[in-house]
Design a protein around this motif. Structure first.
Motif, PDB file in Angstrom:
ATOM      1  N   ASP A 198       0.596  -1.386   0.275  1.00 43.57           N
ATOM      2  CA  ASP A 198      -0.387   0.476   0.097  1.00 43.57           C
ATOM      3  C   ASP A 198       0.912   1.188  -0.297  1.00 43.57           C
ATOM      4  OD1 ASP A 198      -2.357  -2.076   0.132  1.00 43.57           O
ATOM      5  OD2 ASP A 198      -2.256  -0.703   2.244  1.00 43.57           O
ATOM      6  N   SER A 199       1.934   1.268   1.046  1.00 43.92           N
ATOM      7  CA  SER A 199       3.086   2.285   0.890  1.00 43.92           C
ATOM      8  C   SER A 199       3.839   2.550  -0.793  1.00 43.92           C
ATOM      9  CB  SER A 199       3.706   2.323   1.795  1.00 43.92           C
ATOM     10  OG  SER A 199       4.710   1.209   1.405  1.00 43.92           O
ATOM     11  N   ILE A 200       3.230   2.308  -1.990  1.00 44.70           N
ATOM     12  CA  ILE A 200       4.375   2.368  -2.500  1.00 44.70           C
ATOM     13  C   ILE A 200       3.159   2.677  -3.117  1.00 44.70           C
ATOM     14  CG2 ILE A 200       5.116   0.994  -4.078  1.00 44.70           C
ATOM     15  CD1 ILE A 200       5.651  -1.279  -3.207  1.00 44.70           C
ATOM     16  N   ALA A 201       2.219   2.107  -3.226  1.00 41.37           N
ATOM     17  CA  ALA A 201       0.740   2.692  -4.152  1.00 41.37           C
ATOM     18  C   ALA A 201       1.043   4.222  -3.142  1.00 41.37           C
ATOM     19  CB  ALA A 201      -0.207   2.288  -3.851  1.00 41.37           C
ATOM     20  N   ASN A 202       0.828   4.519  -1.705  1.00 41.86           N
ATOM     21  CA  ASN A 202       0.703   5.553  -1.885  1.00 41.86           C
ATOM     22  C   ASN A 202       1.286   6.662  -1.701  1.00 41.86           C
ATOM     23  OD1 ASN A 202      -2.253   4.295  -0.248  1.00 41.86           O
ATOM     24  ND2 ASN A 202      -0.794   4.034   1.494  1.00 41.86           N
ATOM     25  N   GLU A 203       2.734   6.223  -2.312  1.00 39.47           N
ATOM     26  CA  GLU A 203       3.558   7.376  -2.938  1.00 39.47           C
ATOM     27  C   GLU A 203       4.116   7.337  -4.232  1.00 39.47           C
ATOM     28  OE1 GLU A 203       7.016   6.662  -0.626  1.00 39.47           O
ATOM     29  OE2 GLU A 203       5.689   6.070   1.452  1.00 39.47           O
ATOM     30  N   GLY A 204       3.171   6.443  -5.117  1.00 38.04           N
ATOM     31  CA  GLY A 204       3.589   6.476  -6.461  1.00 38.04           C
ATOM     32  C   GLY A 204       1.570   6.104  -6.982  1.00 38.04           C
ATOM     33  N   VAL A 205       2.350   4.948  -8.384  1.00 38.10           N
ATOM     34  CA  VAL A 205       0.739   5.062  -9.597  1.00 38.10           C
ATOM     35  C   VAL A 205       0.391   3.932  -9.429  1.00 38.10           C
ATOM     36  CG1 VAL A 205      -0.022   6.325 -11.117  1.00 38.10           C
ATOM     37  CG2 VAL A 205       1.400   7.318 -10.556  1.00 38.10           C
ATOM     38  N   LEU A 206      -0.887   3.830  -8.877  1.00 41.76           N
ATOM     39  CA  LEU A 206      -1.287   2.757  -9.159  1.00 41.76           C
ATOM     40  C   LEU A 206      -2.096   2.489 -10.259  1.00 41.76           C
ATOM     41  CD1 LEU A 206      -3.051   0.611  -6.151  1.00 41.76           C
ATOM     42  CD2 LEU A 206      -3.512   0.841  -8.637  1.00 41.76           C
ATOM     43  N   PHE A 207      -2.125   1.572 -10.880  1.00 41.79           N
ATOM     44  CA  PHE A 207      -2.861   1.417 -12.565  1.00 41.79           C
ATOM     45  C   PHE A 207      -3.590   0.210 -11.954  1.00 41.79           C
ATOM     46  CE2 PHE A 207       1.240   3.467 -13.925  1.00 41.79           C
ATOM     47  CZ  PHE A 207       1.374   3.824 -14.790  1.00 41.79           C
ATOM     48  N   GLU A 208      -5.044   0.679 -11.808  1.00 43.22           N
ATOM     49  CA  GLU A 208      -5.980   0.060 -11.917  1.00 43.22           C
ATOM     50  C   GLU A 208      -6.502  -0.841 -12.659  1.00 43.22           C
ATOM     51  OE1 GLU A 208      -9.539   2.414 -10.395  1.00 43.22           O
ATOM     52  OE2 GLU A 208      -8.165   2.120  -8.442  1.00 43.22           O
TER      53      GLU A 208
ATOM     54  N   GLN B 280      -5.980   5.160 -14.728  1.00 48.07           N
ATOM     55  CA  GLN B 280      -7.147   4.142 -15.005  1.00 48.07           C
ATOM     56  C   GLN B 280      -6.567   2.996 -16.744  1.00 48.07           C
ATOM     57  OE1 GLN B 280      -9.734   2.185 -13.791  1.00 48.07           O
ATOM     58  NE2 GLN B 280      -8.681   4.364 -12.171  1.00 48.07           N
ATOM     59  N   GLU B 281      -5.178   3.873 -17.478  1.00 48.86           N
ATOM     60  CA  GLU B 281      -4.890   3.695 -18.254  1.00 48.86           C
ATOM     61  C   GLU B 281      -4.185   1.822 -19.144  1.00 48.86           C
ATOM     62  OE1 GLU B 281      -4.005   5.063 -21.074  1.00 48.86           O
ATOM     63  OE2 GLU B 281      -5.401   6.982 -20.469  1.00 48.86           O
ATOM     64  N   MET B 282      -4.561   1.101 -20.020  1.00 47.36           N
ATOM     65  CA  MET B 282      -4.509   0.065 -20.159  1.00 47.36           C
ATOM     66  C   MET B 282      -2.892  -0.239 -20.370  1.00 47.36           C
ATOM     67  SD  MET B 282      -7.417  -1.497 -21.526  1.00 47.36           S
ATOM     68  CE  MET B 282      -7.383  -1.377 -23.052  1.00 47.36           C
ATOM     69  N   LEU B 283      -2.190  -0.843 -19.178  1.00 46.63           N
ATOM     70  CA  LEU B 283      -1.484  -0.797 -18.831  1.00 46.63           C
ATOM     71  C   LEU B 283      -0.809  -2.352 -18.865  1.00 46.63           C
ATOM     72  CD1 LEU B 283       2.234   0.198 -17.940  1.00 46.63           C
ATOM     73  CD2 LEU B 283       1.427  -0.327 -16.081  1.00 46.63           C
ATOM     74  N   LEU B 284       0.310  -2.555 -20.052  1.00 53.26           N
ATOM     75  CA  LEU B 284       1.003  -3.728 -19.856  1.00 53.26           C
ATOM     76  C   LEU B 284       1.789  -4.315 -19.048  1.00 53.26           C
ATOM     77  CD1 LEU B 284      -0.531  -4.485 -23.261  1.00 53.26           C
ATOM     78  CD2 LEU B 284      -1.665  -4.859 -21.553  1.00 53.26           C
ATOM     79  N   ASN B 285       2.011  -5.577 -19.108  1.00 56.86           N
ATOM     80  CA  ASN B 285       3.123  -6.398 -18.547  1.00 56.86           C
ATOM     81  C   ASN B 285       4.672  -6.045 -19.662  1.00 56.86           C
ATOM     82  OD1 ASN B 285       2.581  -7.899 -20.426  1.00 56.86           O
ATOM     83  ND2 ASN B 285       3.311 -10.046 -19.069  1.00 56.86           N
ATOM     84  N   LEU B 286       4.033  -6.161 -20.646  1.00 56.33           N
ATOM     85  CA  LEU B 286       5.256  -5.773 -21.432  1.00 56.33           C
ATOM     86  C   LEU B 286       5.631  -4.285 -21.668  1.00 56.33           C
ATOM     87  CD1 LEU B 286       3.799  -4.948 -24.234  1.00 56.33           C
ATOM     88  CD2 LEU B 286       3.274  -7.214 -24.617  1.00 56.33           C
ATOM     89  N   ASP B 287       4.563  -3.130 -20.571  1.00 51.81           N
ATOM     90  CA  ASP B 287       5.229  -2.078 -20.766  1.00 51.81           C
ATOM     91  C   ASP B 287       6.321  -1.521 -19.772  1.00 51.81           C
ATOM     92  OD1 ASP B 287       3.576  -1.258 -22.609  1.00 51.81           O
ATOM     93  OD2 ASP B 287       1.756  -1.204 -21.367  1.00 51.81           O
ATOM     94  N   MET B 288       6.522  -2.228 -18.883  1.00 53.91           N
ATOM     95  CA  MET B 288       7.713  -2.484 -17.819  1.00 53.91           C
ATOM     96  C   MET B 288       8.947  -2.179 -18.112  1.00 53.91           C
ATOM     97  SD  MET B 288       8.478  -4.165 -14.601  1.00 53.91           S
ATOM     98  CE  MET B 288       9.915  -5.236 -15.389  1.00 53.91           C
TER      99      MET B 288
ATOM    100  N   GLU C 210      -2.156  11.388 -21.646  1.00 55.40           N
ATOM    101  CA  GLU C 210      -2.022  10.808 -22.838  1.00 55.40           C
ATOM    102  C   GLU C 210      -2.548   9.581 -22.906  1.00 55.40           C
ATOM    103  OE1 GLU C 210       2.116  10.722 -24.026  1.00 55.40           O
ATOM    104  OE2 GLU C 210       2.394  12.966 -23.640  1.00 55.40           O
ATOM    105  N   SER C 211      -3.238   8.315 -23.232  1.00 56.62           N
ATOM    106  CA  SER C 211      -2.931   7.195 -23.298  1.00 56.62           C
ATOM    107  C   SER C 211      -2.481   6.439 -23.963  1.00 56.62           C
ATOM    108  CB  SER C 211      -4.512   7.286 -24.136  1.00 56.62           C
ATOM    109  OG  SER C 211      -5.339   6.244 -24.369  1.00 56.62           O
ATOM    110  N   LEU C 212      -2.550   5.401 -23.165  1.00 56.10           N
ATOM    111  CA  LEU C 212      -1.372   4.364 -23.640  1.00 56.10           C
ATOM    112  C   LEU C 212      -2.122   3.856 -24.580  1.00 56.10           C
ATOM    113  CD1 LEU C 212       0.039   3.207 -20.254  1.00 56.10           C
ATOM    114  CD2 LEU C 212       1.253   3.826 -22.473  1.00 56.10           C
ATOM    115  N   ARG C 213      -2.830   3.169 -24.550  1.00 54.97           N
ATOM    116  CA  ARG C 213      -3.803   2.492 -26.025  1.00 54.97           C
ATOM    117  C   ARG C 213      -5.224   2.036 -25.863  1.00 54.97           C
ATOM    118  NH1 ARG C 213      -0.732  -1.041 -23.071  1.00 54.97           N
ATOM    119  NH2 ARG C 213       1.028  -1.309 -24.469  1.00 54.97           N
ATOM    120  N   ASP C 214      -5.452   1.863 -26.817  1.00 58.53           N
ATOM    121  CA  ASP C 214      -6.881   1.902 -26.605  1.00 58.53           C
ATOM    122  C   ASP C 214      -7.532   0.193 -26.319  1.00 58.53           C
ATOM    123  OD1 ASP C 214      -6.951   1.662 -29.279  1.00 58.53           O
ATOM    124  OD2 ASP C 214      -8.284   3.441 -29.796  1.00 58.53           O
TER     125      ASP C 214
END
Lengths: 187, 460
Positions: free
Chosen positions: B58-68, B336-344, B374-378
């Protein structure tokens, strides 16, 4: 209903009853949630289904013997119950992987061990049946041979798997060896 | 006198700019990637889970960005892990199921980082077909081949840079083996951080947890014994024994196994806290990118299924959180952007100021971290390859922000879901006359994307 039952040979009646029960339980278990059946009832149907799959063979065997079947015929009748479940499993695999791979899926360790356990359970049921006959002073059969025979499949399968793991570090039946066979003959 | 002053000022300025350049060089961000196995996106207290407590994640999320809306493009350990490393779809890196082996020609994000002066380490579960690879660009490669590469929660012998150690032997000098794998991997990782604190480093911590058999440590075991588990409406307690699911060998009711899973997660969370503490103690936390992610989701009875593999949300959705105090604008956000494992992989390289190689098919999420509109992908493509003998059909899926089309190779009717109105994917709209135009559009897009992702030139 009574007429239908009377048309089934007496030795087969319990086996058929167990197969019908298992089928009904499968329907309740798999689809009951769609008509809002409570969880407790669905869990109960799952338990009954499990008992049919695991203990149906032993029960059907003893009942067949009570109605006059020989050891061999009792065994045949008893094995019908797990066979129906086994065929269903193979059909599911065929549906996703095609005929050959689906058929081969039936040789996977868990199924082989399942039949080993079924034989063992039939042996235990037979033991109880024969001991009961002895206690009631009714004619019974020798106990040792049938009981020993029933343990044989599990010992053979367990031996293959155990030696494979202990000596060669290879799981022969469950995944590694089974998948090696799949790669060689099916893939 | 005036000329001496001007000269000395110029010298000072030159020295100052040289020092600044040096400082900028040394300020390359450190990278710590923490990968959990089979961790569902919602088994975090920050996701309002009803009972699990994960204060450190949770602390990582509270100090970062959580991709839902983070996903994997193939919901199975091996293909997903290879995508994290290479930034490619399984169609390109070649690890598609438990049969197709890792190609040593694959280029991971470690290689450009190493070339840029990073100290690098991969610590933990590798688990891809073909055994442990020669992983280029990695200084310290601590892993295991025990139990077919799965490892065990207790009693795993380690392999360090190709050298197999005896059970109980530590791969890292000065670190004792505790016996519980999550703790051991954490201790090895913390030592690596300690040893490399003076230079940029990239650390990949690959946990066995929470994979089957889901065994928590002694401290976490039994924590949720009294919790009342509510199953999805279509599930029941014995699902793990039904319809081929017994091949996963859960050996318990679904409720009990879910408790084990949660307890294993909190044991891991506690260890993640130790890594975060280490970074803070060494004063590295502001300049370190910490990513927590899962290699795939996990179904706990949804659709009457357990395990991953399927194209349903619970299976393809993962937790994905990025913390980077020096590089994230407006931390504590949810995207809310759609992030993929291959984006890492491309994201790491972009954050490190390196060029993203053309072979990487993922997209850098730096703009999202900088809170740019900006949007990552649709839309994106999902593919599950046959993984015999698990009773799951091969499937291809298109996931847009609103819809999901699943194209099964055989054995099951294709499915179309409106995720806005039916987030639990209960109503298949494939035969709905009103949906035929959308269906045809999605189908065309699905096949176009499949061709695009799969063609040999796609990753060049």
């Amino acid at each position: 209903m009574k007429n239908i039952l009377m048309q089934i040979p007496a030795q087969w009646r319990v086996a058929v009853g167990i197969i019908v029960t298992a089928t009904l339980m499968t329907i309740i278990y798999d689809y009951g949630w769609q008509i809002g059946l409570p969880l407790a009832l669905r869990n109960l149907s799952g338990l009954v289904l499990f008992f049919c799959i695991m203990f149906g063979a032993g029960t059907a065997y003893v009942c067949a013997r009570l109605y006059g079947s020989s050891y061999a015929q009792g065994l045949k009748i008893g094995l019908c119950v797990p066979l129906v479940w086994y065929i269903k499993e193979i059909l599911v695999a065929m549906n996703f992987y095609g005929f050959a791979a689906g058929l081969y899926a039936g040789l996977q360790g868990p199924y082989l061990f399942y039949f080993g356990i079924i034989f063992m359970l039939i042996g235990i049921f037979n033991l109880i049946y024969q001991l009961t006959l002895k206690l009631l002073n009714k004619p019974s059969e020798k106990l040792f041979k049938a009981t020993a025979l029933s343990l044989l499949p599990t010992f053979v399968l367990g031996g293959i798997e155990g030696i494979g793991l202990a000596v060669f570090g290879v799981d022969v039946l469950v995944f590694q060896g089974f998948l090696a066979g799949y790669r060689t003959f099916i893939l | 006198m005036k000329s001496i002053f001007v000269f000395s000022t110029l010298i000072s300025l030159a020295l100052a700019s040289f020092v600044q350049v040096q400082a900028a060089e040394s300020k390359k961000p450190n990278i710590v990637f923490i990968l959990a196995d089979d961790h569902r996106w919602d088994y975090l207290s920050v996701m309002d889970h009803p009972f699990i407590e994960t204060p450190n994640i949770d602390s990582i999320a509270n100090e970062g960005v959580l991709f839902e809306n983070a996903f994997v493009t193939s919901s199975l350990c091996s293909p997903s892990r290879a995508s994290f490393l290479t930034g490619q779809y399984p169609q390109q890196h070649g690890v598609q199921n438990n049969f197709t082996v890792w190609d040593n020609k694959n280029i991971t994000y470690f290689e450009p980082l190493k070339a840029a002066g990073y100290a690098t380490a991969f610590i933990g579960k590798w688990h891809m077909p073909g055994g442990l690879p020669t992983l280029r660009g990695v200084d310290q490669f601590i892993s295991f081949e025990h139990a077919g590469g799965q490892g065990a929660y207790t009693g795993t012998p380690y392999i360090v840079n190709g050298k197999a150690l005896k059970l109980g032997e530590s791969p890292v000098e000065g670190v004792d083996i505790t016996g519980y794998i999550t703790d051991d991997l954490t201790n090895f990782s913390n030592k690596f951080i300690e040893n490399n604190q003076d230079k940029p480093f990239a650390l990949y911590i690959s946990h066995k947890a929470l994979h089957l058999p889901m065994e928590p440590d002694a401290e976490a075991a039994g924590r949720y014994d009294d919790v009342n588990i509510v199953l999805p409406k279509e599930a029941d307690s014995w699902l793990a024994f039904a319809d081929g699911s017994f091949k996963h060998f859960l050996w318990d009711s679904l409720e009990e196994k879910m408790k084990d899973y949660a307890e294993t997660a909190i044991a891991m969370d506690q260890q993640i806290g130790l890594v975060l503490d280490k970074l803070e103690t060494l004063g590295l936390d502001d300049n370190t990118i910490v990513v927590f992610a899962g290699d795939n989701g996990y179904m706990w009875g949804e659709h009457r299924l357990i395990d991953k593999r399927w194209s349903y949300e619970e299976s393809m959705r993962i937790p994905f959180i990025i913390k980077y105090p020096n590089g994230i604008k407006n931390p504590g956000r949810r995207s809310q952007e759609m992030l993929l494992n291959l984006d890492m992989a491309p994201t790491f390289l972009a954050l490190a100021g390196l060029e993203v190689p053309q072979h990487m098919q993922g997209k850098s999420a730096v703009a999202i971290l900088e809170d740019k509109p900006e949007s990552l992908r649709d839309a994106w493509l999902y593919k599950y390859y046959e993984d015999y003998p698990y009773p799951v059909p091969e499937q291809l899926a298109l996931r847009t922000k609103r819809y999901k089309l699943i194209d099964y190779k055989r054995g099951k009717q294709d499915e179309l879901f409106d995720l806005k109105n039916d987030p639990l994917e209960q109503n298949n709209l494939i035969d709905d006359p009103k949906m035929q135009t959308i269906y045809q559009q999605l189908k065309t897009r699905l096949h176009e994307m499949d061709a695009e992702v799969s063609q040999p030139a796609a990753a060049e």
